[in-house]
Design an enzyme around this catalytic site. Structure first.
Site, PDB file in Angstrom:
ATOM      1  N   ASP A 274     -11.770   2.382   3.114  1.00 20.83           N
ATOM      2  CA  ASP A 274     -11.859   1.071   2.470  1.00 20.83           C
ATOM      3  C   ASP A 274     -13.223   0.938   1.812  1.00 20.83           C
ATOM      4  OD1 ASP A 274     -11.740  -1.632   1.788  1.00 20.83           O
ATOM      5  OD2 ASP A 274     -10.925  -2.257   3.728  1.00 20.83           O
TER       6      ASP A 274
ATOM      7  N   GLN B  48       0.845  -1.185   0.000  1.00 24.67           N
ATOM      8  CA  GLN B  48       0.000   0.000   0.000  1.00 24.67           C
ATOM      9  C   GLN B  48       0.887   1.244   0.000  1.00 24.67           C
ATOM     10  OE1 GLN B  48      -2.745  -0.621   3.305  1.00 24.67           O
ATOM     11  NE2 GLN B  48      -4.076  -1.926   2.049  1.00 24.67           N
TER      12      GLN B  48
ATOM     13  N   THR C  55      -9.669  -8.151   7.652  1.00 22.63           N
ATOM     14  CA  THR C  55      -8.892  -8.159   8.894  1.00 22.63           C
ATOM     15  C   THR C  55      -9.571  -7.305   9.961  1.00 22.63           C
ATOM     16  OG1 THR C  55      -7.471  -6.456   7.919  1.00 22.63           O
ATOM     17  CG2 THR C  55      -6.646  -8.705   7.880  1.00 22.63           C
TER      18      THR C  55
ATOM     19  N   CYS D  87     -13.828  -5.000   4.842  1.00 17.43           N
ATOM     20  CA  CYS D  87     -12.556  -5.138   5.559  1.00 17.43           C
ATOM     21  C   CYS D  87     -12.467  -6.463   6.318  1.00 17.43           C
ATOM     22  CB  CYS D  87     -12.319  -3.955   6.493  1.00 17.43           C
ATOM     23  SG  CYS D  87     -10.638  -3.908   7.153  1.00 17.43           S
TER      24      CYS D  87
ATOM     25  N   SER E 144      -4.427  -8.798   4.584  1.00 18.13           N
ATOM     26  CA  SER E 144      -5.645  -8.039   4.298  1.00 18.13           C
ATOM     27  C   SER E 144      -6.668  -9.022   3.774  1.00 18.13           C
ATOM     28  CB  SER E 144      -5.385  -6.944   3.259  1.00 18.13           C
ATOM     29  OG  SER E 144      -6.589  -6.556   2.621  1.00 18.13           O
ATOM     30  N   GLY E 145      -7.855  -9.029   4.366  1.00 21.04           N
ATOM     31  CA  GLY E 145      -8.877  -9.977   3.930  1.00 21.04           C
ATOM     32  C   GLY E 145      -9.347  -9.739   2.508  1.00 21.04           C
ATOM     33  N   SER E 146      -9.665  -8.475   2.172  1.00 19.20           N
ATOM     34  CA  SER E 146     -10.144  -8.192   0.813  1.00 19.20           C
ATOM     35  C   SER E 146      -9.052  -8.495  -0.210  1.00 19.20           C
ATOM     36  CB  SER E 146     -10.603  -6.735   0.698  1.00 19.20           C
ATOM     37  OG  SER E 146      -9.538  -5.836   0.900  1.00 19.20           O
TER      38      SER E 146
END
Length: 345
Positions: free
Chosen positions: A250, A84, A256, A254, A92-94
């Protein structure tokens, strides 16, 4: 055919509207024996690749880029690091959903229908993903995230703008400060995105001055990565709004952050193993967060979260790499990146 000596190949993917591009070819080898070592190398030694792919003119503020790497552990199918604009992050989940979708739909990991299990090496640990597949498509991805735990509940923070507020500090793959949104006089809605982005970045600095964190097992994971605003929906869902440097929100619910919030619910005795909570983003996208087990991390009670969402590949991209590029290190301007742009490394 253009005569380029070097280039990066990327798949363009989004998860519930949050862009998580995936570098699938051309990236340099990152030194390190583990994914955590490699992430720390990017953050502490050489951030040139991160800057190249996350700054203008090749990128915009509302996106991440995921670096695919060979796994460093024998039980994983692939590895990835989240890049990032502020730094490389451990999970990061997404973005994980974007990576799984890209691996399967591009054939880099063989797709099995109706379900494919993909094991991912990350700086935060092993992530097991279960993808629902049909007709060559990845329809949804469930992530068994790393153990998530609450570090502090209702921690009081002094702020110059809103006075004394209460925050939950929790780990869900990275550290979060979770703030009930009514404490900053707002609500999680598209019209409030700029206000929430600037409030979250301001709070992050103030909270970081008053709260220190250090993961008991992961070296280098020692900062609050994000402020996530939280709201309650009439149907029982949790409305989430994670804020990211230098000043954006975001687009996804999200993963996480939803895991960190699940940990706070568990710590308060509001959920038990097997319970599910729906997380809803600022634009209405949804994840399902489920507590599938409990464990301990450094003596702390922890919950094992499973996050379910969907990714979508919308394009392909090739980036030319050249020493003659006048803006190889990239740039960011406050007109679109926000007034806190100078906080970026």
């Amino acid at each position: 055919m253009m005569n380029w000596d070097r280039s990066l190949d990327l798949l363009e993917v989004h998860c519930q509207g949050e862009i998580g591009k995936v570098i699938v070819g051309g990236a340099p080898e990152i030194p390190g024996a583990t994914l955590l070592d490699k992430m720390n190398h990017i953050n502490q030694v050489d951030d040139s690749l991160r800057r190249f792919v996350t700054f203008e003119p090749r990128a915009s503020v509302a996106m991440s880029v995921n670096l695919l790497v060979a796994p460093t552990r024998p039980d994983a199918d692939a590895g990835f690091i989240v890049l990032q604009a502020d730094r490389a992050h451990p999970m990061s989940g997404s973005n994980c959903i974007c990576v799984v979708t890209a691996l399967l739909e591009s054939g880099r990991v063989a797709m099995q229908e109706p379900e494919t299990i993909v094991r991912l090496d990350t700086p935060a640990g092993l992530i097991v993903a279960r993808a629902t597949c049909r007709g060559g498509r990845c329809l949804s991805v469930s992530l068994d995230n790393v153990p998530s735990f609450a570090e502090a509940l209702d921690r009081e923070i002094e702020t110059p703008r809103w006075g004394r507020i209460k925050v939950d500090i929790a780990f869900g793959g990275v550290y979060y400060a979770i703030v009930d949104v009514d404490q900053v006089g707002s609500a999680i809605a598209p019209a409030n995105a700029r206000y929430l982005a600037e409030a979250g970045i301001g709070l992050k600095s103030q909270i970081s001055e008053q709260v220190t964190v250090k993961h008991p097992e992961l070296s280098g994971v020692d900062e609050i990565a994000y402020v996530m605003f939280r709201g309650r929906e009439p149907d029982g869902a949790v409305r989430t709004c994670t804020t990211l440097k230098p000043g954006r929100v975001d687009r996804s619910p999200c993963g996480t952050g939803s895991s960190a919030n699940l940990a706070t619910l568990y710590a308060r005795g509001e959920i038990a193993v097997g319970d599910r909570r729906r997380s809803r983003s600022i634009i209405g996208g949804e994840f399902v967060a489920e507590a599938i087990g409990v464990t301990e991390v450094g003596g702390r009670p922890a919950v094992l979260p499973r996050i379910t969402g969907r990714g979508w590949i919308y394009g392909r991209e090739q980036l030319r790499i050249s020493d003659e590029d006048p803006f190889r290190s990239g740039f960011a301007l406050s007109d679109s990146w926000g007034p806190q742009v100078d906080q970026l490394g």
